[in-house]
Design an enzyme around this catalytic site. Structure first.
Site, mmCIF file in Angstrom:
data_model
loop_
_atom_site.group_PDB
_atom_site.id
_atom_site.type_symbol
_atom_site.label_atom_id
_atom_site.label_comp_id
_atom_site.label_asym_id
_atom_site.label_seq_id
_atom_site.Cartn_x
_atom_site.Cartn_y
_atom_site.Cartn_z
ATOM 1 N N LYS A 17 51.260 77.895 92.186
ATOM 2 C CA LYS A 17 52.123 76.780 92.458
ATOM 3 C C LYS A 17 52.084 76.454 94.222
ATOM 4 O O LYS A 17 51.413 76.249 94.775
ATOM 5 C CB LYS A 17 53.543 76.806 92.796
ATOM 6 C CG LYS A 17 54.009 75.849 91.091
ATOM 7 C CD LYS A 17 54.836 75.911 91.111
ATOM 8 C CE LYS A 17 55.912 77.255 91.387
ATOM 9 N NZ LYS A 17 56.466 78.078 90.868
ATOM 10 N N ARG A 92 63.428 72.190 91.829
ATOM 11 C CA ARG A 92 64.397 72.803 90.698
ATOM 12 C C ARG A 92 64.421 72.644 89.509
ATOM 13 O O ARG A 92 65.268 73.617 88.215
ATOM 14 C CB ARG A 92 64.152 73.815 91.571
ATOM 15 C CG ARG A 92 63.464 75.354 91.459
ATOM 16 C CD ARG A 92 63.493 76.598 92.085
ATOM 17 N NE ARG A 92 63.073 77.592 91.868
ATOM 18 C CZ ARG A 92 62.017 78.346 92.939
ATOM 19 N NH1 ARG A 92 61.790 77.279 93.536
ATOM 20 N NH2 ARG A 92 61.838 79.099 92.188
ATOM 21 N N ARG A 131 51.861 91.202 92.132
ATOM 22 C CA ARG A 131 51.600 90.375 93.365
ATOM 23 C C ARG A 131 51.910 90.681 94.579
ATOM 24 O O ARG A 131 52.931 91.359 94.655
ATOM 25 C CB ARG A 131 52.408 89.120 93.407
ATOM 26 C CG ARG A 131 52.289 87.927 94.249
ATOM 27 C CD ARG A 131 52.745 86.450 94.294
ATOM 28 N NE ARG A 131 55.034 86.589 94.443
ATOM 29 C CZ ARG A 131 54.871 85.419 93.094
ATOM 30 N NH1 ARG A 131 54.504 84.249 93.762
ATOM 31 N NH2 ARG A 131 56.271 84.798 93.493
ATOM 32 N N ARG A 164 57.495 91.083 97.157
ATOM 33 C CA ARG A 164 59.166 90.429 97.444
ATOM 34 C C ARG A 164 60.181 91.017 96.363
ATOM 35 O O ARG A 164 59.361 91.616 95.272
ATOM 36 C CB ARG A 164 59.049 89.217 96.824
ATOM 37 C CG ARG A 164 57.785 87.462 97.897
ATOM 38 C CD ARG A 164 57.775 86.574 97.317
ATOM 39 N NE ARG A 164 59.009 85.924 96.348
ATOM 40 C CZ ARG A 164 59.186 84.924 96.164
ATOM 41 N NH1 ARG A 164 57.888 83.973 96.100
ATOM 42 N NH2 ARG A 164 59.505 84.569 95.140
ATOM 43 N N ARG A 175 64.750 85.479 86.761
ATOM 44 C CA ARG A 175 64.048 83.599 87.083
ATOM 45 C C ARG A 175 63.317 82.669 86.643
ATOM 46 O O ARG A 175 63.296 81.990 86.426
ATOM 47 C CB ARG A 175 62.462 83.991 88.054
ATOM 48 C CG ARG A 175 63.708 84.961 89.312
ATOM 49 C CD ARG A 175 62.417 85.604 90.831
ATOM 50 N NE ARG A 175 61.352 84.615 91.310
ATOM 51 C CZ ARG A 175 60.352 84.985 91.649
ATOM 52 N NH1 ARG A 175 60.297 86.027 91.655
ATOM 53 N NH2 ARG A 175 59.636 84.202 91.900
HETATM 54 P P1 AMP Z 1 60.431 80.562 95.167
HETATM 55 O O1 AMP Z 1 59.268 81.693 96.144
HETATM 56 O O2 AMP Z 1 60.179 79.745 95.419
HETATM 57 O O3 AMP Z 1 59.557 81.221 93.873
HETATM 58 O O4 AMP Z 1 61.734 80.551 95.769
HETATM 59 C C1 AMP Z 1 62.223 81.630 96.015
HETATM 60 C C2 AMP Z 1 63.495 81.932 94.835
HETATM 61 O O5 AMP Z 1 64.056 80.682 96.665
HETATM 62 C C3 AMP Z 1 64.191 81.320 93.865
HETATM 63 O O6 AMP Z 1 64.193 81.889 92.938
HETATM 64 C C4 AMP Z 1 65.562 80.565 94.664
HETATM 65 O O7 AMP Z 1 66.137 81.401 94.237
HETATM 66 C C5 AMP Z 1 65.409 80.108 96.393
HETATM 67 N N1 AMP Z 1 65.319 78.750 95.723
HETATM 68 C C6 AMP Z 1 64.120 77.994 96.326
HETATM 69 N N2 AMP Z 1 63.747 76.902 96.517
HETATM 70 C C7 AMP Z 1 65.406 76.508 95.407
HETATM 71 C C8 AMP Z 1 65.793 75.075 94.826
HETATM 72 N N3 AMP Z 1 64.888 73.836 95.474
HETATM 73 N N4 AMP Z 1 66.912 75.023 94.073
HETATM 74 C C9 AMP Z 1 67.573 76.390 94.354
HETATM 75 N N5 AMP Z 1 67.169 77.487 95.060
HETATM 76 C C10 AMP Z 1 65.313 77.600 95.450
#
Ligand code: AMP
Length: 219
Positions: A17, A92, A131, A164, A175
């Site tokens: 994404k 989400r 990654r 990460r 996740r």
């Molecule tokens: P991502 O980089 O999008 O995978 O986000 C990393 C982490 O940030 C996720 O696993 C959540 O813990 C938190 N996070 C990011 N966006 C959201 C969201 N819209 N709602 C809740 N938690 C979020």
């Protein structure tokens, strides 16, 4: 001519994404809004918000809806979203999707395209372990399918790439579980509204990009 383009990117962690959102952002000159990146910036800056979310992110769970909605409300109030935006990592949960609709309605806007980048769990696990991310510009690499030109350094910044914290195998599993439970209903939410475009995220980066540009630009 395209005047407004409000897009949400959906799909499991590691679907690509972020990579595709960056392409679309460049192509259409609209901001890429990644809630994950925003939260990671807060953590790096050591802000109160960063301290609050650090452990949650490390555990692979979601940050509470209210906080995320507040963050998005503030971000979408800025001027640079006038011609459109790409949301990556938000919404989400169903309540985030509903709150987003309400918010956009109050701004006389709406989501025009939701892009579902579909990939199975085994591909997610494989991809996330390979990654790497540039801590400076945020560019995303995959050490198997899309490695940097030299060692583990960013092609653009020359900075050493990092893994990460939440890309560790135990966290990846969590996740994915959270995604299946809380985020897949969001896909149905947009499908019912007939604005869901599904793309096969197992194809290579260039192919997915081409398909997305056709999909989004051709309508
Ligand atoms: P991502 O980089 O999008 O995978 O986000 C990393 C982490 O940030 C996720 O696993 C959540 O813990 C938190 N996070 C990011 N966006 C959201 C969201 N819209 N709602 C809740 N938690 C979020």
């Amino acid at each position: 001519m395209i005047t407004m383009m409000n897009i949400v990117m959906l799909g499991p962690p590691g679907a690509g994404k972020g990579t595709q959102a960056k392409f679309l952002s460049q192509e259409f000159s609209i901001p890429h809004i990644s809630t994950g990146d925003m939260l990671r910036e807060e953590i790096s800056a050591g802000s109160p918000l960063g301290k609050k979310v650090e452990e949650i992110i490390k555990s692979g769970k979601l940050v509470e809806d209210k906080l995320m909605i507040d963050i998005i409300r503030e971000r979408l109030s800025r001027k640079d979203v006038e011609k459109g935006f790409i949301l990556d990592g938000f919404p989400r949960t169903l309540s985030q999707a509903e709150a987003l609709d309400e918010l956009l309605k109050s701004m006389q806007k709406a989501i025009e395209y939701s892009v579902y980048v579909k990939v199975p769990e085994n591909v997610v696990v494989e991809r996330l372990s390979a990654r790497r991310v540039c801590p400076k510009c945020g560019r995303i690499y995959n050490m198997i399918s899309n490695p940097p030109k030299h060692d583990e350094t960013c092609d653009v910044c020359g900075v050493k790439l990092i893994t990460r914290d939440d890309d560790k195998p135990e966290t990846v599993k969590k996740r994915y579980e959270v995604y299946m439970e809380q985020t897949t209903p969001v896909i149905d939410y947009y499908r019912k509204r007939n604005i869901l475009f599904t793309v096969d995220g197992t194809l290579n980066v260039e192919k997915v990009k081409e398909m997305l540009l056709n999909m989004v630009g051709g309508i």
